[in-house]
Motif scaffolding. Sequence first.
Motif, PDB file in Angstrom:
ATOM      1  N   LYS A 123       0.789  -1.234   0.000  1.00  0.00           N
ATOM      2  CA  LYS A 123       0.000   0.000   0.000  1.00  0.00           C
ATOM      3  C   LYS A 123       0.821   1.286   0.000  1.00  0.00           C
ATOM      4  O   LYS A 123       0.291   2.351  -0.289  1.00  0.00           O
ATOM      5  CB  LYS A 123      -0.954   0.002   1.199  1.00  0.00           C
ATOM      6  N   ARG A 124       2.101   1.182   0.343  1.00  0.00           N
ATOM      7  CA  ARG A 124       2.947   2.383   0.397  1.00  0.00           C
ATOM      8  C   ARG A 124       4.290   2.097  -0.258  1.00  0.00           C
ATOM      9  O   ARG A 124       4.817   0.984  -0.174  1.00  0.00           O
ATOM     10  CB  ARG A 124       3.211   2.799   1.845  1.00  0.00           C
ATOM     11  N   VAL A 159       1.508   6.796  -1.322  1.00  0.00           N
ATOM     12  CA  VAL A 159       0.433   5.814  -1.298  1.00  0.00           C
ATOM     13  C   VAL A 159       0.431   5.157  -2.674  1.00  0.00           C
ATOM     14  O   VAL A 159       0.537   5.840  -3.703  1.00  0.00           O
ATOM     15  CB  VAL A 159      -0.929   6.481  -1.012  1.00  0.00           C
ATOM     16  N   ASP A 166      -1.458   3.195  -5.576  1.00  0.00           N
ATOM     17  CA  ASP A 166      -2.802   2.967  -6.110  1.00  0.00           C
ATOM     18  C   ASP A 166      -2.717   1.824  -7.114  1.00  0.00           C
ATOM     19  O   ASP A 166      -2.204   1.984  -8.214  1.00  0.00           O
ATOM     20  CB  ASP A 166      -3.316   4.240  -6.781  1.00  0.00           C
ATOM     21  N   ASN A 167      -3.220   0.667  -6.731  1.00  0.00           N
ATOM     22  CA  ASN A 167      -3.203  -0.509  -7.596  1.00  0.00           C
ATOM     23  C   ASN A 167      -4.539  -0.720  -8.307  1.00  0.00           C
ATOM     24  O   ASN A 167      -4.818  -1.806  -8.789  1.00  0.00           O
ATOM     25  CB  ASN A 167      -2.873  -1.764  -6.765  1.00  0.00           C
ATOM     26  N   SER A 168      -5.358   0.333  -8.376  1.00  0.00           N
ATOM     27  CA  SER A 168      -6.707   0.159  -8.936  1.00  0.00           C
ATOM     28  C   SER A 168      -6.696  -0.085 -10.440  1.00  0.00           C
ATOM     29  O   SER A 168      -7.614  -0.685 -10.969  1.00  0.00           O
ATOM     30  CB  SER A 168      -7.570   1.381  -8.606  1.00  0.00           C
TER      31      SER A 168
END
Length: 175
Positions: free
Chosen positions: A101-102, A137, A139-141
């Motif tokens: 996540k980071r 942060v 972002d794996n979206s």
Amino acid sequence: MPAVDQIVEEAALRRLVDSYGHAVDRRDYALLRTLYHDDGVDDHSPYFVGPASEYIEWLPSMLANWSATSHVMLSALFLIDGDRAEGIVNARAWHLTADGKRAFIAWGRYADRYERRDGVWRFSHRFFVLDSIENRVVDNSDDFGSAGVAVSAPGLEDPIYSRLPMFGVDRGIQP
């Protein structure tokens, strides 16, 4: 020193510092051991300062905090005096947290001392100087269509070892 000899020595030192990043990122501790002299010192203050052999023993516990790392050696300046040399190596060390996540990115410089013993350059002392950090942060979206792309892994599970046999276990990457 003649220009050709200077180029050859600088290339050997460059291979040494590039091998360091590869060894850390692939968790190749056997290779990492070959990069330091037996009496070498590593100084990653305040986290670790001491003999390189102990640094290499400590490193797996530190790297366990990260699911992936990428140590890139950027520009490098070397000064060579016979069998001794010093180098300033600009580097970027990217770290992805275990939960993905980071991302933590350290920008800095390695201040190195090298010695050539028995014709081989190795680290005699490494010191890291931090210039700046980034904390992001992740972002794996959207993976931008990367499904099916080979994914890196620490150690011998990394796809490079199956795709590039010369880099396999018996590859003998030399500094």
